[in-house]
Design a protein around this motif. Structure first.
Motif, PDB file in Angstrom:
ATOM      1  N   ILE A 192      88.945  25.338   5.214  1.00  8.49           N
ATOM      2  CA  ILE A 192      89.672  26.612   5.110  1.00  8.49           C
ATOM      3  C   ILE A 192      89.276  27.550   6.238  1.00  8.49           C
ATOM      4  CG2 ILE A 192      89.960  28.661   3.670  1.00  8.49           C
ATOM      5  CD1 ILE A 192      89.722  26.881   1.222  1.00  8.49           C
ATOM      6  N   ALA A 193      88.014  27.510   6.632  1.00 11.07           N
ATOM      7  CA  ALA A 193      87.551  28.400   7.708  1.00 11.07           C
ATOM      8  C   ALA A 193      88.185  28.083   9.046  1.00 11.07           C
ATOM      9  CB  ALA A 193      86.029  28.322   7.817  1.00 11.07           C
ATOM     10  N   THR A 194      88.751  26.900   9.201  1.00 15.92           N
ATOM     11  CA  THR A 194      89.382  26.526  10.474  1.00 15.92           C
ATOM     12  C   THR A 194      90.823  27.018  10.585  1.00 15.92           C
ATOM     13  OG1 THR A 194      90.142  24.397   9.593  1.00 15.92           O
ATOM     14  CG2 THR A 194      87.938  24.467  10.573  1.00 15.92           C
ATOM     15  N   ILE A 195      91.397  27.576   9.528  1.00 13.09           N
ATOM     16  CA  ILE A 195      92.786  28.041   9.564  1.00 13.09           C
ATOM     17  C   ILE A 195      92.871  29.322  10.393  1.00 13.09           C
ATOM     18  CG2 ILE A 195      94.752  28.797   8.175  1.00 13.09           C
ATOM     19  CD1 ILE A 195      93.656  27.196   5.860  1.00 13.09           C
ATOM     20  N   PRO A 196      93.687  29.364  11.440  1.00 12.12           N
ATOM     21  CA  PRO A 196      93.797  30.585  12.262  1.00 12.12           C
ATOM     22  C   PRO A 196      94.491  31.709  11.496  1.00 12.12           C
ATOM     23  CG  PRO A 196      95.376  28.923  12.985  1.00 12.12           C
ATOM     24  CD  PRO A 196      94.500  28.255  11.971  1.00 12.12           C
ATOM     25  N   ASP A 197      94.258  32.928  11.929  1.00  7.35           N
ATOM     26  CA  ASP A 197      94.812  34.087  11.236  1.00  7.35           C
ATOM     27  C   ASP A 197      96.331  34.143  11.304  1.00  7.35           C
ATOM     28  OD1 ASP A 197      92.299  34.909  10.512  1.00  7.35           O
ATOM     29  OD2 ASP A 197      92.041  36.229  12.271  1.00  7.35           O
ATOM     30  N   ASP A 198      96.929  33.619  12.376  1.00  5.37           N
ATOM     31  CA  ASP A 198      98.375  33.705  12.520  1.00  5.37           C
ATOM     32  C   ASP A 198      99.104  32.585  11.769  1.00  5.37           C
ATOM     33  OD1 ASP A 198      97.531  31.623  14.063  1.00  5.37           O
ATOM     34  OD2 ASP A 198      98.592  32.247  15.881  1.00  5.37           O
ATOM     35  N   ALA A 199      98.368  31.742  11.026  1.00  6.17           N
ATOM     36  CA  ALA A 199      99.001  30.638  10.303  1.00  6.17           C
ATOM     37  C   ALA A 199      99.400  31.015   8.877  1.00  6.17           C
ATOM     38  CB  ALA A 199      98.067  29.422  10.249  1.00  6.17           C
ATOM     39  N   TRP A 200      98.988  32.195   8.421  1.00  8.00           N
ATOM     40  CA  TRP A 200      99.252  32.580   7.037  1.00  8.00           C
ATOM     41  C   TRP A 200     100.671  33.137   6.898  1.00  8.00           C
ATOM     42  CZ3 TRP A 200      95.791  31.156   3.478  1.00  8.00           C
ATOM     43  CH2 TRP A 200      94.500  30.868   3.911  1.00  8.00           C
ATOM     44  N   THR A 201     101.331  32.755   5.808  1.00  6.79           N
ATOM     45  CA  THR A 201     102.712  33.173   5.530  1.00  6.79           C
ATOM     46  C   THR A 201     102.752  33.912   4.205  1.00  6.79           C
ATOM     47  OG1 THR A 201     103.560  31.227   6.694  1.00  6.79           O
ATOM     48  CG2 THR A 201     105.086  32.387   5.214  1.00  6.79           C
ATOM     49  N   MET A 202     103.409  35.086   4.208  1.00  8.25           N
ATOM     50  CA  MET A 202     103.553  35.859   2.977  1.00  8.25           C
ATOM     51  C   MET A 202     104.488  35.137   2.024  1.00  8.25           C
ATOM     52  SD  MET A 202     102.201  38.886   2.144  1.00  8.25           S
ATOM     53  CE  MET A 202     102.160  39.833   3.660  1.00  8.25           C
ATOM     54  N   ILE A 203     104.177  35.151   0.730  1.00 10.85           N
ATOM     55  CA  ILE A 203     104.984  34.444  -0.262  1.00 10.85           C
ATOM     56  C   ILE A 203     105.391  35.377  -1.384  1.00 10.85           C
ATOM     57  CG2 ILE A 203     103.841  32.246   0.186  1.00 10.85           C
ATOM     58  CD1 ILE A 203     102.283  32.671  -2.429  1.00 10.85           C
ATOM     59  N   GLU A 204     106.447  34.965  -2.079  1.00 11.95           N
ATOM     60  CA  GLU A 204     106.870  35.662  -3.295  1.00 11.95           C
ATOM     61  C   GLU A 204     105.836  35.377  -4.371  1.00 11.95           C
ATOM     62  OE1 GLU A 204     110.424  35.383  -6.642  1.00 11.95           O
ATOM     63  OE2 GLU A 204     110.604  34.318  -4.730  1.00 11.95           O
ATOM     64  N   TYR A 205     105.304  36.407  -4.974  1.00 12.07           N
ATOM     65  CA  TYR A 205     104.200  36.246  -5.925  1.00 12.07           C
ATOM     66  C   TYR A 205     104.374  37.269  -7.041  1.00 12.07           C
ATOM     67  CZ  TYR A 205      99.502  34.603  -7.079  1.00 12.07           C
ATOM     68  OH  TYR A 205      98.431  34.008  -7.682  1.00 12.07           O
ATOM     69  N   PRO A 206     103.819  37.026  -8.215  1.00 12.68           N
ATOM     70  CA  PRO A 206     103.949  38.012  -9.291  1.00 12.68           C
ATOM     71  C   PRO A 206     103.511  39.401  -8.848  1.00 12.68           C
ATOM     72  CG  PRO A 206     103.038  35.974 -10.148  1.00 12.68           C
ATOM     73  CD  PRO A 206     103.133  35.800  -8.663  1.00 12.68           C
ATOM     74  N   SER A 218     103.492  41.857  -0.395  1.00 11.53           N
ATOM     75  CA  SER A 218     102.389  41.534  -1.288  1.00 11.53           C
ATOM     76  C   SER A 218     101.237  41.052  -0.432  1.00 11.53           C
ATOM     77  CB  SER A 218     102.792  40.463  -2.300  1.00 11.53           C
ATOM     78  OG  SER A 218     102.959  39.221  -1.660  1.00 11.53           O
ATOM     79  N   LYS A 219     100.146  40.790  -1.065  1.00 11.58           N
ATOM     80  CA  LYS A 219      98.979  40.310  -0.339  1.00 11.58           C
ATOM     81  C   LYS A 219      98.752  38.816  -0.533  1.00 11.58           C
ATOM     82  CE  LYS A 219      97.600  44.171   1.513  1.00 11.58           C
ATOM     83  NZ  LYS A 219      97.520  44.333   2.982  1.00 11.58           N
ATOM     84  N   ALA A 220      99.673  38.124  -1.186  1.00  5.58           N
ATOM     85  CA  ALA A 220      99.526  36.687  -1.387  1.00  5.58           C
ATOM     86  C   ALA A 220     100.083  35.950  -0.183  1.00  5.58           C
ATOM     87  CB  ALA A 220     100.244  36.254  -2.660  1.00  5.58           C
ATOM     88  N   GLU A 221      99.263  35.120   0.429  1.00  5.99           N
ATOM     89  CA  GLU A 221      99.651  34.382   1.612  1.00  5.99           C
ATOM     90  C   GLU A 221      99.239  32.919   1.457  1.00  5.99           C
ATOM     91  OE1 GLU A 221      99.081  37.687   5.114  1.00  5.99           O
ATOM     92  OE2 GLU A 221      97.289  36.776   4.237  1.00  5.99           O
ATOM     93  N   VAL A 222      99.969  32.040   2.143  1.00  3.16           N
ATOM     94  CA  VAL A 222      99.639  30.618   2.093  1.00  3.16           C
ATOM     95  C   VAL A 222      99.587  30.061   3.504  1.00  3.16           C
ATOM     96  CG1 VAL A 222     100.617  30.174  -0.193  1.00  3.16           C
ATOM     97  CG2 VAL A 222     102.082  29.994   1.825  1.00  3.16           C
ATOM     98  N   ARG A 239      95.679  32.557  -0.434  1.00  7.52           N
ATOM     99  CA  ARG A 239      94.618  33.558  -0.443  1.00  7.52           C
ATOM    100  C   ARG A 239      95.150  34.876  -0.996  1.00  7.52           C
ATOM    101  NH1 ARG A 239      93.373  35.292   5.886  1.00  7.52           N
ATOM    102  NH2 ARG A 239      95.308  36.483   6.261  1.00  7.52           N
ATOM    103  N   ILE A 240      94.298  35.536  -1.766  1.00  6.85           N
ATOM    104  CA  ILE A 240      94.622  36.804  -2.411  1.00  6.85           C
ATOM    105  C   ILE A 240      93.450  37.745  -2.181  1.00  6.85           C
ATOM    106  CG2 ILE A 240      95.249  37.905  -4.616  1.00  6.85           C
ATOM    107  CD1 ILE A 240      96.063  35.136  -5.617  1.00  6.85           C
ATOM    108  N   PRO A 241      93.690  39.026  -1.856  1.00  7.73           N
ATOM    109  CA  PRO A 241      92.573  39.950  -1.637  1.00  7.73           C
ATOM    110  C   PRO A 241      91.679  40.033  -2.863  1.00  7.73           C
ATOM    111  CG  PRO A 241      94.623  40.913  -0.873  1.00  7.73           C
ATOM    112  CD  PRO A 241      94.992  39.657  -1.601  1.00  7.73           C
ATOM    113  N   ASP A 242      90.387  40.008  -2.627  1.00  7.92           N
ATOM    114  CA  ASP A 242      89.414  40.123  -3.711  1.00  7.92           C
ATOM    115  C   ASP A 242      89.166  41.606  -3.962  1.00  7.92           C
ATOM    116  OD1 ASP A 242      87.556  39.684  -5.609  1.00  7.92           O
ATOM    117  OD2 ASP A 242      86.028  38.831  -4.297  1.00  7.92           O
ATOM    118  N   LEU A 243      89.933  42.166  -4.874  1.00 12.40           N
ATOM    119  CA  LEU A 243      89.854  43.605  -5.149  1.00 12.40           C
ATOM    120  C   LEU A 243      88.877  43.828  -6.296  1.00 12.40           C
ATOM    121  CD1 LEU A 243      93.646  44.507  -4.896  1.00 12.40           C
ATOM    122  CD2 LEU A 243      91.883  44.699  -3.138  1.00 12.40           C
ATOM    123  N   ASN A 244      87.631  44.035  -5.971  1.00 11.75           N
ATOM    124  CA  ASN A 244      86.651  44.336  -7.002  1.00 11.75           C
ATOM    125  C   ASN A 244      86.419  45.840  -7.059  1.00 11.75           C
ATOM    126  OD1 ASN A 244      84.381  45.027  -5.111  1.00 11.75           O
ATOM    127  ND2 ASN A 244      84.683  42.887  -4.506  1.00 11.75           N
TER     128      ASN A 244
END
Length: 468
Positions: free
Chosen positions: A259-273, A286-290, A315-320
């Motif tokens: 997962i750490a090898t995935i570049p930042d520009d490879a993430w795609t926003m998706i329809e998510y709840p 949304s903040k859900a990306e694949v 990936r989803i932001p870890d909102l603590n």
């Protein structure tokens, strides 16, 4: 609603021998007979009894009780009232059925498994239970659930992964975008059993049953499962049986490194709840990306046992709560990854992620069973409860088929068992006999009259003539 008469003007008396409370059992049991349930049970079960086996009739009886809503042995008295004796030859006492189930051994349960798989195959010949368009994948979902039990006389009961004392039921279902799930395979296990134990055997049996149903779409079926079933035995069995896999992976060091090898520009926003669609651009905010990356599963094993595929990561932001008080310098994400052997041409990253999330449909099957015959496991004998699970699966597949026959293009085709029971099974009727014919007089203006009439007419139609 208000009462039309005063309380003193209304009385109740249990004195009519011609009434039945669940007339819908009649067409569905006709459907079961046309699928060969009684004949298969009579010929394949070798359960010994004191007064002759009669296995076919004694298997039909608990299935009929489950159709009517029974969730225990005592509830089989639902079949012993009013005019039921005029409709059916044998309405066994609950004690007789309990004694019959307690005589099951593990071998007898396996014989009953074979009966259930053949009944499902015969049901698919009567109605397209698993409907799939050309080029559409059939989804095979694997998951287990804990059935809570009480008392200290339940064989095999224990505390499993959920912390609840019970027994573990492993199920494999088949579904498509246009058909509700049906159960291909089942197994009852001890409550403390780990989820992957015996999963490879269930996967092999389920895919074999799917092939026998004759559902041909031109593409390989897809096995979906959670991380508990991410193992070489389960995945290897599915691939050798001609299926692709989509299985959640555990976050071990190899996965985290990938997962750490995935570049930042490879993430795609998706329809998510809870996502919001931008009216101007039409994009989902949304903040859900694949993203995805090539991945080789089981690299620690010998080369012939490694499986090539791709790792799809969401990936989803870890909102603590602490981030709200003091924002972090870098965004922190929670990653959810699954391994799939499907090709990118067949399913791109977004479609693969959405398809994998559809694995949650198996939870509806668990809820259906626990809202009916699996509300309780009625016996203290483990093998009797194993047979009870198989009978509950047969009853669920029968209700699925009945709903499809009754209302193929409507809501009943994908309705839950409780809905089918309420609309098609729990229909009161009065029996009238004339000229050696029995007529069921049903309530006038029943809202689902047309669906019931269609089911009744199809299940009571004479069989087609045999071809030479």
């Amino acid at each position: 609603m208000q009462f039309k008469h005063a309380p003193a003007a209304v009385s109740a008396a249990f004195d009519d021998p011609n009434l039945v409370s669940a007339a819908g059992v009649v067409p569905i049991l006709r459907l079961a007979r046309s699928a060969g349930l009684d004949e298969l049970a009579q010929s394949r079960l070798s359960v010994p009894t004191d007064k002759g086996s009669n296995a076919g009739a004694k298997v039909m009886a608990p299935v009929a009780g489950m159709l009517a809503g029974a969730d225990s042995i005592d509830d089989m008295n639902l079949l012993r009232h009013g005019g039921m004796g005029r409709l059916f030859v044998r309405t066994y006492a609950p004690s007789t059925l309990g004694s019959f189930l307690r005589q099951f051994t593990f071998g007898h349960v396996r014989q009953l498994d074979a009966v259930a798989s053949r009944v499902l195959r015969n049901l698919t010949a009567r109605a397209p239970v698993v409907r799939a368009r050309e080029g559409e994948r059939v989804m095979v979902d694997l998951d287990d659930t804990i059935i809570e039990v009480h008392g200290y006389q339940k064989q095999g009961a224990g505390f499993g992964y959920s912390g609840v004392r019970g027994l573990n039921a492993l199920l494999a279902t088949a579904s498509t975008s246009s058909s509700a799930p049906v159960i291909l395979g089942q197994r009852l296990r001890q409550g403390k059993t780990g989820s992957p134990k015996g999963a490879a055997r269930i996967v092999g049996d389920a895919l074999a049953v799917l092939r026998r149903t004759g559902v041909v779409t031109g593409v390989r079926p897809l096995l979906r499962a959670d991380s508990a079933f991410y193992g070489h035995a389960t995945i290897g069995t599915a691939i050798n049986a001609g299926a692709d896999v989509s299985v959640t992976v555990r976050m071990d060091p190899a996965v985290k490194t990938t997962i750490a090898t995935i570049p930042d520009d490879a993430w795609t926003m998706i329809e998510y709840p809870n996502a919001i669609r931008d009216e101007t651009t039409g994009a989902w905010i949304s903040k859900a990306e694949v993203a995805e990356v090539p991945f080789t599963a089981f690299r620690s094993r010998k080369k012939a046992e490694r499986v090539e595929g791709r790792l799809v990561v969401r990936r989803i932001p870890d909102l603590n709560p602490r981030q709200l008080e003091q924002p972090t310098l870098f965004d922190v994400y929670r990653h959810h990854a699954f391994f799939t052997t499907t090709s990118t041409d067949d399913m791109d990253t977004v479609v693969a992620d959405k398809t994998h999330r559809g694995h949650a449909v198996v939870e509806q099957v668990h809820a259906d069973l626990k809202n009916g015959p699996l509300a309780h496991l009625p016996s203290g004998v483990f093998t009797a409860n194993s047979a009870w699970l198989v009978l509950a699966v047969i009853a669920l597949n029968l209700t699925r088929t009945a709903g499809l026959i009754a209302d193929r293009a409507g809501q009943l085709a994908r309705a839950t068992t409780a809905t089918i029971r309420r609309t098609l099974i729990h229909v009161p009727a009065r029996l009238a006999r004339s000229a050696r014919r029995v007529t069921l007089h049903l309530p006038e203006a029943w809202p689902w009259q047309n669906a019931f009439a269609r089911l009744f007419a199809i299940t009571h139609a004479p069989p087609p003539p045999a071809t030479a």
